[in-house]
Design an enzyme around this catalytic site. Structure first.
Site, PDB file in Angstrom:
ATOM      1  N   ARG A  10     -55.953 -28.691 -23.462  1.00 13.93           N
ATOM      2  CA  ARG A  10     -56.810 -27.516 -23.265  1.00 13.93           C
ATOM      3  C   ARG A  10     -57.482 -27.121 -24.590  1.00 13.93           C
ATOM      4  NH1 ARG A  10     -53.299 -22.064 -23.600  1.00 13.93           N
ATOM      5  NH2 ARG A  10     -51.473 -22.864 -24.700  1.00 13.93           N
ATOM      6  N   GLU A  58     -62.389 -16.807  -8.698  1.00  9.59           N
ATOM      7  CA  GLU A  58     -62.661 -18.236  -8.903  1.00  9.59           C
ATOM      8  C   GLU A  58     -63.676 -18.797  -7.911  1.00  9.59           C
ATOM      9  OE1 GLU A  58     -58.722 -17.189 -10.612  1.00  9.59           O
ATOM     10  OE2 GLU A  58     -59.655 -16.864  -8.651  1.00  9.59           O
ATOM     11  N   PHE A  83     -55.616 -22.342  -9.520  1.00  8.90           N
ATOM     12  CA  PHE A  83     -56.684 -21.501  -8.988  1.00  8.90           C
ATOM     13  C   PHE A  83     -57.985 -22.285  -8.816  1.00  8.90           C
ATOM     14  CE2 PHE A  83     -54.254 -18.449 -11.853  1.00  8.90           C
ATOM     15  CZ  PHE A  83     -53.312 -18.180 -10.872  1.00  8.90           C
ATOM     16  N   HIS A 109     -53.593 -25.978 -17.519  1.00  4.66           N
ATOM     17  CA  HIS A 109     -52.277 -25.533 -17.044  1.00  4.66           C
ATOM     18  C   HIS A 109     -51.866 -26.256 -15.767  1.00  4.66           C
ATOM     19  CE1 HIS A 109     -53.364 -22.507 -19.943  1.00  4.66           C
ATOM     20  NE2 HIS A 109     -52.150 -21.965 -19.877  1.00  4.66           N
ATOM     21  N   ASP A 117     -44.049 -20.413 -16.662  1.00  4.11           N
ATOM     22  CA  ASP A 117     -44.820 -19.718 -15.620  1.00  4.11           C
ATOM     23  C   ASP A 117     -44.305 -20.040 -14.221  1.00  4.11           C
ATOM     24  OD1 ASP A 117     -46.316 -18.596 -17.576  1.00  4.11           O
ATOM     25  OD2 ASP A 117     -48.165 -19.689 -17.144  1.00  4.11           O
ATOM     26  N   ARG A 167     -51.276 -27.395 -20.611  1.00  6.80           N
ATOM     27  CA  ARG A 167     -50.958 -26.245 -21.461  1.00  6.80           C
ATOM     28  C   ARG A 167     -50.193 -26.660 -22.713  1.00  6.80           C
ATOM     29  NH1 ARG A 167     -46.457 -21.568 -20.050  1.00  6.80           N
ATOM     30  NH2 ARG A 167     -46.907 -20.187 -21.809  1.00  6.80           N
TER      31      ARG A 167
END
Length: 313
Positions: A10, A58, A83, A109, A117, A167
């Site tokens: 990322r 989104e 998402f 991610h 998470d 991530r």
């Protein structure tokens, strides 16, 4: 031994966007209230006039991206993989892919290396979802060098693209001085004759480490880096299968619908050989550190080595 440099893909994505922005006025970047996490924030700081944060919306972001693409812009739209591929699936399918618009969906991610998470955010289905959309190119780079090269390459490609990014910081395994990225073409990382290890994303590093352990046992493994899931480099995989007679795929994704499925589909039609799929076996992830989860799911080098050894018995 010197420490291996690590960087999250990322981060590579954000840095590549800034490089592209300096060269091309047509580059537009969008985000859905996650610019700090997806690292598009560095582009926002450098080129605020070409950055749009749509908030936690989104689907709306993908619709706006499609509209901007019709004006000749090259649009990079970003959110977490859960998402981007999940919540915005309909808009990606109908508003971007159906008309074949020039939007690059760069989803961060992804996979269990999202870590703490937990299962709700650890998207393990995105490659399957995006592979199934007609005309969608699907990429999963292995490290910083490959991710940067991939982002530059897709900026020059006309059409919809999905890029899977991580991530967690991962080892840099490619040499920036010699590495060459070609869309749709896999890379032979190591030649071998006993078994073919076909890996994508973070699993390329695991495959390399497993191959080193296998070599100590007298097993000569060939390692292929498949950064482009679709279109798949069928020729490279088939040629390796003809040499070794056994193929093992590796992905930080559900074994259903991703790299393993793509390889099985190709080999079953052209050169059927035994295939073992290593990945997450049809379950959700869980909370924990990235390294602990990779170990638990047996996706680290040692875990892959053990699974390959068991399969070769």
């Amino acid at each position: 031994m010197a420490d291996v440099k690590k960087i999250a893909t990322r981060e590579s994505y954000g840095n590549a966007l800034v490089e592209l922005g300096a060269k091309r006025e047509d580059i537009i970047v969008m985000d859905a209230d996650l610019a700090g996490a997806t690292k598009t924030g560095v582009f926002q700081k450098a080129y605020p006039d070409r950055f749009f944060d749509v908030g936690i919306a989104e689907g709306n972001m993908m619709g706006i991206a499609a509209g901007l693409a019709t004006t000749g812009k090259t649009v990079f739209a970003s959110s977490f993989a859960m998402f981007a591929s999940g919540r915005a699936y309909e808009q990606i399918r109908n508003s971007i892919a159906y008309p074949g618009l020039n939007v690059k969906i760069c989803a961060t991610h992804a996979g269990i290396t999202v870590g703490e998470d937990g299962a709700s955010h650890q998207c393990l289905e995105d490659l399957a979802l995006m592979r199934a959309i007609p005309g969608m190119v699907v990429l999963c780079p292995s490290d910083d060098v490959e991710a940067r090269a991939a982002i530059h390459a897709i900026a020059d490609y006309q059409g919809p693209v999905y890029v899977r990014l991580g991530r967690a910081a991962v080892p840099v395994i490619n040499d920036p001085e010699t590495y060459k990225f070609e869309l749709g073409k896999g890379i032979t990382v190591k030649e071998g004759k006993d078994v073919t290890l076909v890996a994508t994303g973070v699993m390329v590093d695991s495959a390399i480490k497993a191959a080193e352990m296998l070599a100590a046992d007298g097993i000569d493994a060939e390692v292929l880096n498949i950064h482009t899931i679709k279109p798949l480099d069928t020729e490279l995989i088939v040629n390796s299968a003809k040499k070794t007679g056994k193929v093992i795929t590796m992905e930080e994704h559900n074994v259903i619908g991703g790299l393993g499925s793509a390889v099985c589909e190709a080999l079953s039609e052209i050169y059927p050989v035994p295939v073992k799929r290593i990945g997450v076996y049809d379950r959700f992830g869980e909370s924990g550190s990235a390294s602990a989860l990779m170990e638990k799911f047996k996706l680290d080098g040692k875990g892959v080595y053990e699974q390959v050894k068991e399969y070769l018995k």
